[in-house]
Design a protein around this motif. Sequence first.
Motif, mmCIF file in Angstrom:
data_model
loop_
_atom_site.group_PDB
_atom_site.id
_atom_site.type_symbol
_atom_site.label_atom_id
_atom_site.label_comp_id
_atom_site.label_asym_id
_atom_site.label_seq_id
_atom_site.Cartn_x
_atom_site.Cartn_y
_atom_site.Cartn_z
ATOM 1 N N MET A 116 -3.064 2.598 1.605
ATOM 2 C CA MET A 116 -2.097 2.187 0.764
ATOM 3 C C MET A 116 -1.645 2.382 0.050
ATOM 4 O O MET A 116 -1.960 2.683 -1.465
ATOM 5 N N ILE A 117 -0.483 4.049 0.105
ATOM 6 C CA ILE A 117 0.025 4.373 -1.191
ATOM 7 C C ILE A 117 1.427 3.235 -1.789
ATOM 8 O O ILE A 117 2.218 3.057 -1.252
ATOM 9 N N ARG A 118 0.946 3.181 -2.820
ATOM 10 C CA ARG A 118 1.967 2.131 -3.744
ATOM 11 C C ARG A 118 2.943 2.520 -4.872
ATOM 12 O O ARG A 118 2.308 3.181 -5.552
ATOM 13 N N ILE A 119 4.176 2.460 -4.444
ATOM 14 C CA ILE A 119 5.236 3.375 -5.020
ATOM 15 C C ILE A 119 6.389 2.648 -5.639
ATOM 16 O O ILE A 119 6.605 1.655 -5.979
ATOM 17 N N VAL A 145 5.976 -1.415 -4.299
ATOM 18 C CA VAL A 145 5.445 -2.257 -4.232
ATOM 19 C C VAL A 145 6.953 -2.381 -6.095
ATOM 20 O O VAL A 145 6.698 -4.131 -6.290
ATOM 21 N N CYS A 146 7.675 -1.758 -6.202
ATOM 22 C CA CYS A 146 8.602 -2.401 -7.439
ATOM 23 C C CYS A 146 9.781 -1.335 -7.034
ATOM 24 O O CYS A 146 9.739 -0.153 -6.935
ATOM 25 N N ASP A 147 10.732 -1.505 -7.762
ATOM 26 C CA ASP A 147 11.870 -0.828 -8.417
ATOM 27 C C ASP A 147 12.544 -0.913 -9.892
ATOM 28 O O ASP A 147 12.152 -1.475 -10.905
ATOM 29 N N ALA A 148 12.776 0.377 -11.004
ATOM 30 C CA ALA A 148 13.375 0.177 -11.373
ATOM 31 C C ALA A 148 15.092 0.995 -11.904
ATOM 32 O O ALA A 148 15.721 2.218 -11.014
ATOM 33 N N ALA A 169 2.495 -4.124 -12.550
ATOM 34 C CA ALA A 169 2.265 -3.339 -11.160
ATOM 35 C C ALA A 169 1.400 -2.549 -11.497
ATOM 36 O O ALA A 169 1.646 -1.398 -12.021
ATOM 37 N N ASP A 170 0.931 -2.720 -9.401
ATOM 38 C CA ASP A 170 -0.719 -1.042 -9.787
ATOM 39 C C ASP A 170 0.152 -0.477 -8.841
ATOM 40 O O ASP A 170 0.739 -0.362 -7.644
ATOM 41 N N VAL A 171 0.792 0.595 -9.159
ATOM 42 C CA VAL A 171 1.543 2.016 -9.001
ATOM 43 C C VAL A 171 0.702 2.773 -8.687
ATOM 44 O O VAL A 171 -0.021 3.915 -9.808
ATOM 45 N N ASP A 172 0.848 4.112 -7.556
ATOM 46 C CA ASP A 172 0.034 5.236 -7.634
ATOM 47 C C ASP A 172 1.528 6.302 -7.919
ATOM 48 O O ASP A 172 0.872 7.482 -8.605
ATOM 49 N N LYS A 224 0.467 6.973 -21.431
ATOM 50 C CA LYS A 224 0.065 5.680 -21.498
ATOM 51 C C LYS A 224 -0.879 6.005 -19.809
ATOM 52 O O LYS A 224 -1.482 4.643 -20.236
ATOM 53 N N TYR A 225 -0.064 6.422 -19.036
ATOM 54 C CA TYR A 225 -0.735 5.962 -17.364
ATOM 55 C C TYR A 225 -1.355 6.935 -16.788
ATOM 56 O O TYR A 225 -0.075 7.298 -15.846
ATOM 57 N N PRO A 226 -2.146 7.720 -17.164
ATOM 58 C CA PRO A 226 -2.119 9.195 -16.692
ATOM 59 C C PRO A 226 -2.571 9.983 -14.966
ATOM 60 O O PRO A 226 -1.812 10.264 -14.444
ATOM 61 N N GLN A 227 -3.013 8.293 -14.495
ATOM 62 C CA GLN A 227 -3.402 7.922 -13.562
ATOM 63 C C GLN A 227 -2.124 7.903 -12.399
ATOM 64 O O GLN A 227 -1.582 8.520 -10.574
ATOM 65 N N VAL A 228 -1.056 7.932 -12.871
ATOM 66 C CA VAL A 228 0.257 7.208 -11.755
ATOM 67 C C VAL A 228 0.649 8.958 -11.922
ATOM 68 O O VAL A 228 1.093 9.508 -13.096
#
Length: 216
Positions: free
Chosen positions: A1-4, A30-33, A46-49, A73-77
């Motif tokens: 599942m791709i978390r967006i 999984v969330c919005d901003a 949240a765990d976001v891809d 800060k989150y290079p994997q995202v």
Amino acid sequence: MIRIMVADDHVVVRRGLSFVINKQEDMEVVCDAADGLEAMLKLEQADVDVVLMDLSMPPGENGLVTTKKIKEKYPQVKVLIMTMHDDEEYLFRALKIGASGYLLKNAHDGEMLEAIRAVYSGGIYIYPSVAPALVREFLSNQEVDEKINSYELLSNREQEILPLIALGYGNKEIAQKLFISVKTVEAHKTSIMHKLEFEKRTELVHYAIKKNLIDL
């Protein structure tokens, strides 16, 4: 599942994108901003891809600034820019700071979903019409790289003069700095342009920056 995460300052856009995405079997919002600050806060919770990032989110920072912060800060995202700006300069800047894709908001749903899957898998997604511009940019950089190898063709004096030209010093100023005549400076300048196959000073400046001959 791709978390967006969907980051956009318009509620209707966030809801519309979420509706389309959540209908897919392999995706979930999984969330919005509504702005960059909220996006950074949500990423802590949240765990976001993949982040779908709007380029313009007034009154806060723009999507490019937020993208840079996310990648630091989150290079994997993965960050997929979605914007109305069909502008090559924005595209180049987005890719240079780490965005994995650049998509126009007028793209159809299928293209957006394809882009999400592509960046999630580690690929780069750009809208097709900008491909020629990327090729031109690549070829331009290749030409500069090839000329860097020609640096050894320059004499020691020419290697002294080149960065001064790039920094904008005139012939008389260079002559005074190096205690040589103006005619000698002109001769060396002509030789430099010939050896490196440059026609314009802007090419020489680009070259000097690429080779770290000057600090800006």
